[in-house]
Motif scaffolding. Structure first.
Motif, PDB file in Angstrom:
ATOM      1  N   LEU A  20     -47.973  50.243  16.959  1.00 34.30           N
ATOM      2  CA  LEU A  20     -48.964  51.542  18.066  1.00 34.30           C
ATOM      3  C   LEU A  20     -48.207  50.472  19.503  1.00 34.30           C
ATOM      4  CD1 LEU A  20     -52.343  50.752  18.039  1.00 34.30           C
ATOM      5  CD2 LEU A  20     -51.960  53.086  16.757  1.00 34.30           C
ATOM      6  N   LEU A  21     -46.978  49.372  20.163  1.00 33.10           N
ATOM      7  CA  LEU A  21     -46.299  49.675  20.973  1.00 33.10           C
ATOM      8  C   LEU A  21     -44.882  50.695  20.918  1.00 33.10           C
ATOM      9  CD1 LEU A  21     -47.149  46.051  21.991  1.00 33.10           C
ATOM     10  CD2 LEU A  21     -47.238  48.201  23.126  1.00 33.10           C
ATOM     11  N   ALA A  22     -44.935  50.602  19.541  1.00 32.87           N
ATOM     12  CA  ALA A  22     -43.327  51.065  19.713  1.00 32.87           C
ATOM     13  C   ALA A  22     -43.649  52.687  19.590  1.00 32.87           C
ATOM     14  CB  ALA A  22     -42.711  50.296  17.995  1.00 32.87           C
ATOM     15  N   ARG A  23     -44.605  53.339  18.724  1.00 34.94           N
ATOM     16  CA  ARG A  23     -44.578  54.636  19.105  1.00 34.94           C
ATOM     17  C   ARG A  23     -44.992  55.429  20.136  1.00 34.94           C
ATOM     18  NH1 ARG A  23     -47.821  56.969  13.278  1.00 34.94           N
ATOM     19  NH2 ARG A  23     -45.924  55.961  12.578  1.00 34.94           N
ATOM     20  N   GLY A  24     -46.055  54.195  21.327  1.00 31.51           N
ATOM     21  CA  GLY A  24     -46.368  54.986  22.052  1.00 31.51           C
ATOM     22  C   GLY A  24     -45.141  54.626  23.490  1.00 31.51           C
ATOM     23  N   LEU A  25     -44.575  53.372  22.834  1.00 32.60           N
ATOM     24  CA  LEU A  25     -43.328  53.616  24.164  1.00 32.60           C
ATOM     25  C   LEU A  25     -42.368  53.921  23.856  1.00 32.60           C
ATOM     26  CD1 LEU A  25     -43.606  49.288  24.966  1.00 32.60           C
ATOM     27  CD2 LEU A  25     -44.369  51.099  26.355  1.00 32.60           C
ATOM     28  N   ALA A  26     -42.238  54.511  23.041  1.00 34.71           N
ATOM     29  CA  ALA A  26     -40.806  55.268  22.305  1.00 34.71           C
ATOM     30  C   ALA A  26     -41.030  56.961  22.719  1.00 34.71           C
ATOM     31  CB  ALA A  26     -40.678  55.322  20.756  1.00 34.71           C
ATOM     32  N   LEU A  27     -42.122  57.124  22.744  1.00 34.50           N
ATOM     33  CA  LEU A  27     -43.004  58.867  23.231  1.00 34.50           C
ATOM     34  C   LEU A  27     -43.046  58.552  25.442  1.00 34.50           C
ATOM     35  CD1 LEU A  27     -45.786  58.900  21.040  1.00 34.50           C
ATOM     36  CD2 LEU A  27     -43.553  60.511  20.933  1.00 34.50           C
ATOM     37  N   GLU A  28     -43.096  57.305  25.546  1.00 37.98           N
ATOM     38  CA  GLU A  28     -42.908  56.458  27.290  1.00 37.98           C
ATOM     39  C   GLU A  28     -40.643  56.711  27.791  1.00 37.98           C
ATOM     40  OE1 GLU A  28     -45.282  57.694  29.408  1.00 37.98           O
ATOM     41  OE2 GLU A  28     -46.283  58.018  28.324  1.00 37.98           O
ATOM     42  N   GLY A  29     -40.103  57.471  26.372  1.00 39.33           N
ATOM     43  CA  GLY A  29     -38.827  56.910  26.398  1.00 39.33           C
ATOM     44  C   GLY A  29     -38.008  56.105  26.588  1.00 39.33           C
ATOM     45  N   PHE A  30     -38.558  55.398  25.762  1.00 42.07           N
ATOM     46  CA  PHE A  30     -37.567  53.093  25.587  1.00 42.07           C
ATOM     47  C   PHE A  30     -37.898  53.406  24.510  1.00 42.07           C
ATOM     48  CE2 PHE A  30     -41.141  52.120  29.082  1.00 42.07           C
ATOM     49  CZ  PHE A  30     -40.640  51.530  29.591  1.00 42.07           C
ATOM     50  N   ASP A  31     -36.399  52.644  24.344  1.00 44.09           N
ATOM     51  CA  ASP A  31     -35.550  52.001  23.040  1.00 44.09           C
ATOM     52  C   ASP A  31     -36.394  50.705  22.498  1.00 44.09           C
ATOM     53  OD1 ASP A  31     -33.967  54.453  22.556  1.00 44.09           O
ATOM     54  OD2 ASP A  31     -32.360  53.252  23.896  1.00 44.09           O
ATOM     55  N   MET A 111     -51.609  53.294  27.113  1.00 48.13           N
ATOM     56  CA  MET A 111     -49.692  53.374  26.752  1.00 48.13           C
ATOM     57  C   MET A 111     -49.116  53.569  27.664  1.00 48.13           C
ATOM     58  SD  MET A 111     -47.700  52.553  24.968  1.00 48.13           S
ATOM     59  CE  MET A 111     -48.667  52.021  23.877  1.00 48.13           C
ATOM     60  N   SER A 112     -49.612  54.752  29.076  1.00 49.70           N
ATOM     61  CA  SER A 112     -49.117  55.442  29.982  1.00 49.70           C
ATOM     62  C   SER A 112     -48.999  54.363  31.401  1.00 49.70           C
ATOM     63  CB  SER A 112     -49.429  56.406  30.324  1.00 49.70           C
ATOM     64  OG  SER A 112     -50.730  56.323  31.192  1.00 49.70           O
ATOM     65  N   GLN A 113     -49.718  53.452  31.081  1.00 51.43           N
ATOM     66  CA  GLN A 113     -49.912  52.389  32.125  1.00 51.43           C
ATOM     67  C   GLN A 113     -49.695  51.071  32.077  1.00 51.43           C
ATOM     68  OE1 GLN A 113     -54.426  50.748  32.421  1.00 51.43           O
ATOM     69  NE2 GLN A 113     -53.414  50.014  34.311  1.00 51.43           N
ATOM     70  N   ILE A 114     -48.583  50.957  30.222  1.00 51.11           N
ATOM     71  CA  ILE A 114     -47.797  49.859  30.655  1.00 51.11           C
ATOM     72  C   ILE A 114     -47.043  50.256  30.703  1.00 51.11           C
ATOM     73  CG2 ILE A 114     -47.196  48.724  28.439  1.00 51.11           C
ATOM     74  CD1 ILE A 114     -50.212  48.749  26.757  1.00 51.11           C
ATOM     75  N   ALA A 115     -46.585  51.071  29.794  1.00 51.98           N
ATOM     76  CA  ALA A 115     -45.289  52.062  30.672  1.00 51.98           C
ATOM     77  C   ALA A 115     -45.325  52.570  32.045  1.00 51.98           C
ATOM     78  CB  ALA A 115     -45.139  53.413  30.182  1.00 51.98           C
ATOM     79  N   LEU A 116     -45.882  52.693  32.593  1.00 59.11           N
ATOM     80  CA  LEU A 116     -45.549  52.971  34.060  1.00 59.11           C
ATOM     81  C   LEU A 116     -45.255  51.203  34.576  1.00 59.11           C
ATOM     82  CD1 LEU A 116     -45.681  54.378  37.278  1.00 59.11           C
ATOM     83  CD2 LEU A 116     -47.852  53.294  37.175  1.00 59.11           C
ATOM     84  N   ARG A 117     -45.737  50.188  34.638  1.00 62.44           N
ATOM     85  CA  ARG A 117     -46.047  49.221  34.286  1.00 62.44           C
ATOM     86  C   ARG A 117     -44.826  48.607  34.328  1.00 62.44           C
ATOM     87  NH1 ARG A 117     -49.975  44.702  34.233  1.00 62.44           N
ATOM     88  NH2 ARG A 117     -48.815  43.645  35.115  1.00 62.44           N
ATOM     89  N   LEU A 118     -44.202  48.829  33.212  1.00 58.11           N
ATOM     90  CA  LEU A 118     -42.523  48.164  32.305  1.00 58.11           C
ATOM     91  C   LEU A 118     -41.839  48.613  33.298  1.00 58.11           C
ATOM     92  CD1 LEU A 118     -43.265  48.068  28.886  1.00 58.11           C
ATOM     93  CD2 LEU A 118     -42.772  46.038  30.071  1.00 58.11           C
ATOM     94  N   LYS A 119     -41.261  50.069  33.376  1.00 58.34           N
ATOM     95  CA  LYS A 119     -40.819  50.493  33.847  1.00 58.34           C
ATOM     96  C   LYS A 119     -40.847  50.617  35.598  1.00 58.34           C
ATOM     97  CE  LYS A 119     -40.737  55.070  31.197  1.00 58.34           C
ATOM     98  NZ  LYS A 119     -40.888  56.157  31.366  1.00 58.34           N
ATOM     99  N   SER A 120     -41.553  49.674  36.339  1.00 58.70           N
ATOM    100  CA  SER A 120     -41.561  49.710  37.599  1.00 58.70           C
ATOM    101  C   SER A 120     -40.269  48.280  37.446  1.00 58.70           C
ATOM    102  CB  SER A 120     -43.150  49.155  38.591  1.00 58.70           C
ATOM    103  OG  SER A 120     -43.743  50.644  38.654  1.00 58.70           O
ATOM    104  N   ALA A 121     -41.271  47.760  37.143  1.00 57.69           N
ATOM    105  CA  ALA A 121     -40.458  46.383  36.621  1.00 57.69           C
ATOM    106  C   ALA A 121     -38.587  46.129  36.484  1.00 57.69           C
ATOM    107  CB  ALA A 121     -40.552  45.164  35.360  1.00 57.69           C
ATOM    108  N   LEU A 122     -38.249  47.651  36.064  1.00 56.20           N
ATOM    109  CA  LEU A 122     -36.582  47.750  35.706  1.00 56.20           C
ATOM    110  C   LEU A 122     -36.163  48.618  36.982  1.00 56.20           C
ATOM    111  CD1 LEU A 122     -36.468  48.158  32.173  1.00 56.20           C
ATOM    112  CD2 LEU A 122     -36.154  45.975  33.295  1.00 56.20           C
ATOM    113  N   ALA A 123     -36.898  48.932  37.912  1.00 54.35           N
ATOM    114  CA  ALA A 123     -36.843  50.059  39.018  1.00 54.35           C
ATOM    115  C   ALA A 123     -35.568  49.689  39.369  1.00 54.35           C
ATOM    116  CB  ALA A 123     -37.632  50.282  39.981  1.00 54.35           C
ATOM    117  N   HIS A 124     -35.398  47.828  39.582  1.00 55.70           N
ATOM    118  CA  HIS A 124     -33.994  47.842  40.521  1.00 55.70           C
ATOM    119  C   HIS A 124     -32.380  47.990  39.799  1.00 55.70           C
ATOM    120  CE1 HIS A 124     -34.648  44.403  37.556  1.00 55.70           C
ATOM    121  NE2 HIS A 124     -33.114  44.144  37.942  1.00 55.70           N
TER     122      HIS A 124
END
Length: 135
Positions: A20-31, A111-124
């Motif tokens: 679920l994480l792999a598919r959902g995060l891939a759809l959100e733009g992550f490898d 998944m969108s909430q998880i992706a947002l938190r992870l993207k925020s952590a990488l904003a720098h």
């Protein structure tokens, strides 16, 4: 222009959760790379070079805090760490503090909430590369 795709390493003993994480995060733009436990983890970290390690804190073969230590021993100093669990928010917060993680995520999060938190952590990193936060 090649678009930067953040690399997420997910470690969980539940193969369904990993899928679920792999598919959902891939759809959100992550490898995404996944591992069900510590076996082969250091080799994967070296080859995949994750931007974020997302680690379940309740893995029977090795506790999540020990897995984070293992990943830290070979990962880039820039790697961010998040603990994930179905535990209470109080337990997740405490575990994040004890492991010096950058945050925590409840397995009940969307998944969108998880992706947002992870993207925020990488904003720098996006700013350093001259990319906008939107793309």
């Amino acid at each position: 222009m090649n678009k930067w795709r953040p690399r997420i390493l997910a470690v969980d003993d539940d193969p369904t959760q990993l899928e679920l994480l792999a598919r959902g995060l891939a759809l959100e733009g992550f490898d995404v790379a996944t591992r069900e436990g510590p076996i082969g983890l250091t080799s994967l970290v070296r080859s995949f070079n994750p931007d974020i390690a997302l680690v379940d804190i309740h893995i029977p073969t090795m506790r999540g805090d020990r897995i984070i230590e293992l990943i830290r021993s070979v990962a880039s100093p820039d790697t961010k760490y998040f603990v994930i669990s179905s535990s209470s928010e109080a337990e997740l917060r405490l575990c994040a503090l004890e492991t010096n993680a950058h945050g925590w995520i409840s397995k009940g999060s969307g998944m969108s909430q998880i992706a947002l938190r992870l993207k925020s952590a990488l904003a720098h990193r996006r700013i350093r590369r001259g990319e906008s936060a939107n793309g």
